[in-house]
Design an enzyme around this catalytic site. Structure first.
Site, short mmCIF file in Angstrom:
data_model
loop_
_atom_site.label_atom_id
_atom_site.label_comp_id
_atom_site.label_asym_id
_atom_site.label_seq_id
_atom_site.Cartn_x
_atom_site.Cartn_y
_atom_site.Cartn_z
N GLN A 723 -7.52 37.20 27.06
CA GLN A 723 -8.59 36.25 26.77
C GLN A 723 -9.82 36.53 27.63
O GLN A 723 -10.95 36.46 27.15
CB GLN A 723 -8.10 34.81 27.01
N GLU A 724 -9.60 36.83 28.90
CA GLU A 724 -10.72 36.99 29.82
C GLU A 724 -11.51 38.27 29.57
O GLU A 724 -12.74 38.25 29.58
CB GLU A 724 -10.21 36.99 31.27
N SER A 725 -10.82 39.38 29.35
CA SER A 725 -11.53 40.66 29.32
C SER A 725 -11.09 41.61 28.22
O SER A 725 -11.64 42.71 28.12
CB SER A 725 -11.32 41.37 30.67
N TYR A 830 -10.66 27.44 25.58
CA TYR A 830 -10.01 28.40 26.47
C TYR A 830 -8.51 28.15 26.53
O TYR A 830 -7.70 29.05 26.38
CB TYR A 830 -10.65 28.28 27.85
#
Length: 848
Positions: A723-725, A830
Site C-alpha cells: 500500500q505504501e510504496s 488507508y
C-alpha cells in the site's frame, strides 16, 4: 569566438556543471568527505525467491580501514528488546557467500555485501562467471561504503578479465555473455568514480568506452562528459557533447531538460538564434501547458536579448493567450505590461488568476466588464474565484449570483452557477448556506445533470452540521428520487448508519435488510450484511450469514462480510505461510490459461518479450539505466513503455515478468494489475501465479525476520508495504515520505535514535534493509501503544498517534465502528485498503 563570448560560454558551462552535480546528488547520490557519490552506486532492488532463507546482517559502525569483523554485524536492537542467542551455522561455501552477498547488495546492506563477496573471491574457488559477478558486486559495495580506490580496483579487474568494451573472446568474456553480465557497465562506474574524485581526464576515457558499447545512452552520458569538458577547459567540446545528447533518442521529458540546458548555454554565449531554435524544438514535443508557456516565454526573452523586441512581444503574447495556466506566461504578462504592450483584459485577468495574483486579476476582470457591457459571462466566475482567493466571500458570492442572473435563459449555465455557489460556500465554511444553494438547485433543476451530486452534498453537509435527522431524510430522499443511480444504495446505507447512531436500531435494520437483499454484489449491500450480523440476534442473523458468505466484490465490506461468515477475525494471521510453492508449475498453469483466454495455439511462447517490444528504445534505455543505478531515469523510460501497452493483455503480462526480474517492482505490479483488469479477473479468481504477481512477497528475507522478532503477522507488513510504496524502494511521496515503508524524515530520525542505528543518514530510508527495519519498528511501536489493535495502529501509522488516540477514545475496539469514527477520509481508505490487501495476501499465501 570573441573573448567576451568565450567568457560567457565558460560561465554558462560552469553553471551547467553545478546543475549537473546537484542533479547527481539529488538523484540518490551522497556527499562523503567532500566527494559527490554517483546515483549509479545504488544497485537494482532484488527479485527474491519466496521462502528462501537468508542470513541478513545489518549495518555496522566499523570505520573503514580497521579490518573486517569475523562475523556479520547484528541488527541494532531497542534496549527493551531481549536479544536471542544466535544459532551456530556452518561456514558458507564460496557459491553460497556469492549468493548471500548479492542478496545483501540488492537490499543495500553494503558492509555485509562486501564482507561476503570479498570472502567468496578470496576463496579462489569461484568459477569464472561467479568471479565476475562477485567483482562487479564488490565494486558497488565498496563504492557505497566510501572505499573508492578498492571500488575502482574491482571494476578494473572485471574489465581486464573480460576484455572491456570490446567484449574480448576469452573464457571470461564468454562467461559474462552467457550469464547476462554487462562488463561495459564497469566503465560507467569508473567514470563516475573518477569524475567525483576530480580526475576528469580519466573519466572522459571511461565515459567514451561506455558509450562505444552503449551508443543509445548518449542523452544520459554526454551531459556528464560536457561537465568534464568544462573542467578541462574545452568549452567547444562541452557544447558539442550537449548537442550530441540532444540529438539522441530519449524520453520526451529528458529531451526537454536537455534542450533547456543547451538553450541556456547558447544564450549565455550570445547565440540567441540557436537558443530560440531549441525553445521551438521544445514546443514541438512538449505536452503540458506549463512547459509550452515556459518555452514561449524563454524564446521571447532570447529574442529580446537579441534586440528583436517586436518578435519577443509576439512570443510573450502567444504565451499569455494560449497557456494562461503556466507561471511563465505570468512572467511574460509582466514583461508586456512593463513594455506598454496592450493585452486583452480578460486574458490578463486569467493569467493573473492562475498565478494567484488575485488583486490584479480582479482589477483586470473589472476593467474588462466595464469596457464590454455585453461580455462573456464566465468572467463573473473568475471574478468570484479571485475574490475567494482574497478572502472576500461576500463579493465572491455576489459575482456568482451575477453569473446566474446573466445566464437566466441558459439552464445549463445557470444550474452550474448554483453548483459553483454551493461549492464556494462550502469551501468558505458556510455550510448552511451551501446546503441552501444545493437545495435551490434541486428545486429548479430536479432532473439536472448534477442533481444527484447536489442531493448527496446537501445530505452530507447536513450531516456535517450535526443535523442527523435532517441528513437521514435527505439521504433517503436521494435514494427514492434517484433510485436508478449508482449512489442510491450508498445513500441508503448512510441513512441507516446515522439511524443506528441516533438509536433507531429497528429502522436501521429495515434499511440494511433491504440493501443486503437488493444489492448483494455491491459494497453497500455487503456493508449492510456486516451490520446486520453485528446487530441481529443469532437466529435472525442466520440468513444474512449465508448471504455474507457469497458476498460479491473486492471492497472492504465485501471482505468483512465473507470473513465474518467464515469466522475469521479482522487481520487474523494464517496458521502457516505457504511461501515454498512450485512457482514454475503455477506459472505454466497461468500461461496455459492466458493462452486460452487470448485464443493462442497451445505451447505458444507468451513468456518472452517479442522482438518489437524487447528492442524498443525506451525498454533498452530503461534497462541500461537501471543496471547503472540511475533509477528515476530508468523508471521514467520503462513506465512510458508500460503505459503504452497498458491495454494489451499479453504485453502487460510479459512486462510484469520482465520488470519483476529486473527489480522494478512497482511497474511489475501495475502491469500485472492491468492483466487482471483486462481479463476481468479478481486476485482470487485469476490463476494464482498472476495474482501473486499483483500481490507479491518481495523482500521476504527482510520482512519475515522482522515480523518474527516483533511478533506480528508478516502478511500485515507485506500488505502495508504494498500500500505504501508498491515495493518501490526509492519511492518518495508528496509529503516527503521515503522508501518502502514511506517513513518521513522526522520519524526516520526518531527511529534511528531508538534503534541506535549506526551512521544514520536520511537517505538511508531508501535502502531496503533500512526502510523495512524502520517500518517494522514503527508499526510494532503503534501496535504496542494500541494494545495490539491493528486498525488503530494503522491509523497511527498513517495519520499520527495523536489522531489515532482521539478516534480510539470514542470507546470501541470494533474495527468497523472504529473505522467509521475516523474523520479523515484518507485514513479510512488507508485502513480499508490494507485490510483488503491483507485478506488477499492471506488467501494467496496461507497454507490451507
Amino acid at each position: 569566438m570573441t573573448n567576451l563570448t568565450q567568457k560567457a560560454t565558460t560561465i554558462a558551462l560552469f553553471l551547467l556543471v553545478c546543475v549537473f552535480l546537484a542533479a547527481c546528488a539529488g538523484n540518490g547520490g551522497e556527499l562523503s568527505g567532500g566527494v559527490a557519490q554517483s546515483p549509479a552506486a545504488r544497485p537494482p532492488t532484488p527479485t527474491l525467491a519466496p521462502g528462501v532463507p537468508t542470513n541478513t546482517p545489518e549495518p555496522t559502525s566499523q570505520a573503514e580501514g580497521t579490518g573486517d569483523p569475523a562475523t556479520p554485524p547484528a541488527t541494532p536492537t531497542v534496549t527493551a528488546t531481549a536479544t536471542r542467542t544466535p544459532i551456530p551455522t556452518a561456514t558458507p561455501s564460496p557459491v553460497e557467500r556469492l549468493a548471500l552477498g548479492q542478496t545483501h547488495l540488492r537490499n543495500e546492506n553494503y558492509e555485509a555485501a562486501a564482507l561476503e563477496l570479498r570472502a567468496a573471491l578470496q576463496s579462489g574457488e569461484l568459477e569464472t562467471a561467479g568471479r565476475l559477478a562477485a567483482l562487479q558486486g564488490l565494486g558497488l559495495a565498496y563504492w557505497q561504503t566510501g572505499r573508492y580506490t578498492e571500488a575502482g580496483n574491482a571494476f578494473n579487474e572485471l574489465l581486464a578479465l573480460t576484455g572491456g568494451a570490446g567484449g574480448g573472446s576469452g573464457p571470461a568474456a564468454q562467461a559474462a555473455q552467457e550469464t547476462g553480465l554487462y562488463p561495459a557497465d564497469a566503465y560507467f562506474y569508473l567514470a563516475e568514480l573518477q569524475q567525483a574524485s576530480g580526475d576528469c581526464a580519466a573519466a572522459m576515457g571511461a565515459y567514451e568506452s561506455y558509450l562505444a558499447a552503449n551508443p543509445d545512452m548518449a542523452a544520459y552520458v554526454q551531459p556528464r562528459m560536457a561537465a568534464c569538458y568544462v573542467i578541462l577547459g574545452d568549452d567547444g567540446a562541452a557544447v558539442a557533447a550537449l548537442e550530441a545528447a540532444v540529438a539522441s533518442a530519449v524520453h520526451r521529458v529528458v529531451e526537454v531538460e536537455l534542450r533547456l540546458q543547451l538553450a541556456r548555454v547558447y544564450e549565455n554565449a550570445g547565440n540567441y538564434a540557436a537558443a530560440v531554435a531549441q525553445y521551438d524544438a521544445i514546443l514541438a514535443v512538449a505536452q503540458t501547458e506549463n512547459t509550452r508557456g515556459e518555452a514561449l516565454y524563454l524564446a521571447g526573452s532570447a529574442e529580446l536579448a537579441a534586440g528583436n523586441a517586436v518578435t519577443a512581444h509576439e512570443r510573450y503574447l502567444a504565451a499569455v493567450n494560449n497557456y494562461p495556466r503556466s507561471y511563465a506566461s505570468y512572467e511574460a504578462l509582466i514583461a508586456l505590461v512593463d513594455a506598454g504592450v496592450g493585452v486583452d483584459e480578460f486574458q490578463r485577468g486569467l493569467v493573473d488568476y492562475y498565478a494567484r495574483a488575485y488583486e490584479p486579476a480582479v482589477a483586470a476582470f473589472n476593467r474588462f466588464v466595464a469596457a464590454n457591457p455585453v461580455h462573456r459571462e464566465d468572467v463573473h466566475l473568475y471574478l468570484a474565484w479571485s475574490y475567494e482567493g482574497l478572502g472576500n466571500t461576500t463579493a465572491a458570492v455576489a459575482e456568482i449570483d451575477e453569473y446566474i442572473r446573466a445566464n437566466a435563459a441558459d439552464a445549463a449555465a445557470s444550474s452550474q452557477g448554483w453548483i459553483e455557489r454551493a461549492k464556494l460556500q462550502a469551501r468558505a465554511g458556510l455550510l448552511t448556506d451551501a446546503v441552501d444553494s444545493y437545495l435551490t438547485y434541486l428545486e429548479q433543476y430536479p432532473d439536472g445533470e448534477q442533481a444527484v451530486f447536489a442531493a448527496w452534498w446537501a445530505a452530507a453537509l447536513t450531516e456535517r452540521l450535526g443535523n442527523l435527522a435532517g441528513a437521514v431524510a435527505r439521504y433517503q430522499e436521494l435514494a427514492e428520487t434517484y433510485s436508478w443511480h449508482e449512489d442510491a444504495p450508498e445513500a441508503l446505507y448512510r441513512a441507516a448508519f446515522l439511524l443506528r447512531i441516533m438509536g433507531y436500531q429497528a429502522e436501521a435494520v429495515a434499511i440494511w435488510q433491504n440493501l443486503a437483499e437488493s444489492y448483494p454484489d455491491r459494497e453497500s449491500g455487503a456493508a449492510a450484511m456486516v451490520w446486520l450480523l453485528k446487530t441481529l440476534p443469532e437466529e435472525e442473523a442466520q440468513p444474512y450469514l449465508e448471504l455474507a458468505a457469497q458476498a460479491g466484490g473486492e471492497g472492504y465490506y465485501a471482505w468483512r462480510a465473507r470473513h465474518i461468515a467464515a469466522g475469521i477475525a479482522p487481520f487474523e494471521p494464517v496458521g502457516e505461510l505457504d511461501l515454498a510453492f512450485d512457482q514454475e508449475a503455477e506459472q505454466a498453469a497461468a500461461e496455459e490459461w492466458l493462452r486460452n483466454w487470448l485464443g493462442l495455439e497451445p505451447g505458444t511462447d507468451i513468456r518472452s518479450l517479442p522482438a518489437e517490444l524487447a528492442q524498443s528504445g525506451g525498454l533498452a534505455r530503461g534497462e541500461k539505466l537501471w543496471r547503472i543505478g540511475l533509477r528515476e531515469e530508468a523508471r521514467r523510460e520503462l513506465e512510458a513503455v508500460r503505459t503504452a501497452y497498458s491495454e494489451d493483455v499479453l504485453a502487460s503480462y510479459q512486462l510484469a515478468l520482465h520488470f519483476s526480474e529486473l527489480g522494478l517492482y512497482r511497474s511489475s505490479i501495475l502491469a500485472a494489475s492491468s492483466v487482471l483488469r483486462l481479463t476481468g479477473m479478481t486476485a482470487l479468481e485469476a490463476p494464482r501465479f498472476l495474482a501473486r504477481l499483483a500481490y507479491p512477497v518481495y523482500y521476504g528475507d527482510l520482512i519475515l525476520p522482522q515480523a518474527d522478532e516483533y511478533g506480528y503477522d508478516p502478511l500485515l507488513q507485506f500488505a502495508l508495504v504494498r500500500q505504501e510504496s508498491l515495493f518501490e524502494s526509492f519511492a518518495t511521496s508528496s509529503a516527503v515520505a521515503q522508501g518502502l515503508s514511506q517513513v518521513i524524515p522526522e520519524t526516520g530520525a526518531y527511529i534511528a535514535q531508538q534503534l541506535a542505528w549506526p551512521d544514520y543518514d536520511n537517505e538511508d530510508l531508501y535502502r531496503p534493509v533500512v526502510g523495512i527495519a524502520f517500518g517494522a519498528f514503527y508499526l510494532n511501536e503503534q501496535l504496542e501503544a494500541f494494545e495490539g489493535s491493528v486498525p488503530a495502529a494503522l491509523a497511527a501509522y498513517n495519520a499520527g498517534p495523536g489522531n489515532a488516540t482521539r478516534w480510539a477514545r470514542q470507546g470501541s475496539q470494533d474495527i468497523d465502528v472504529y473505522k467509521e469514527n475516523i474523520t479523515f477520509a484518507e485514513t479510512r481508505l488507508y485502513i480499508e485498503r490494507i485490510y483488503v490487501g491483507h485478506a488477499i495476501y492471506r488467501a494467496l499465501y496461507g497454507r490451507s
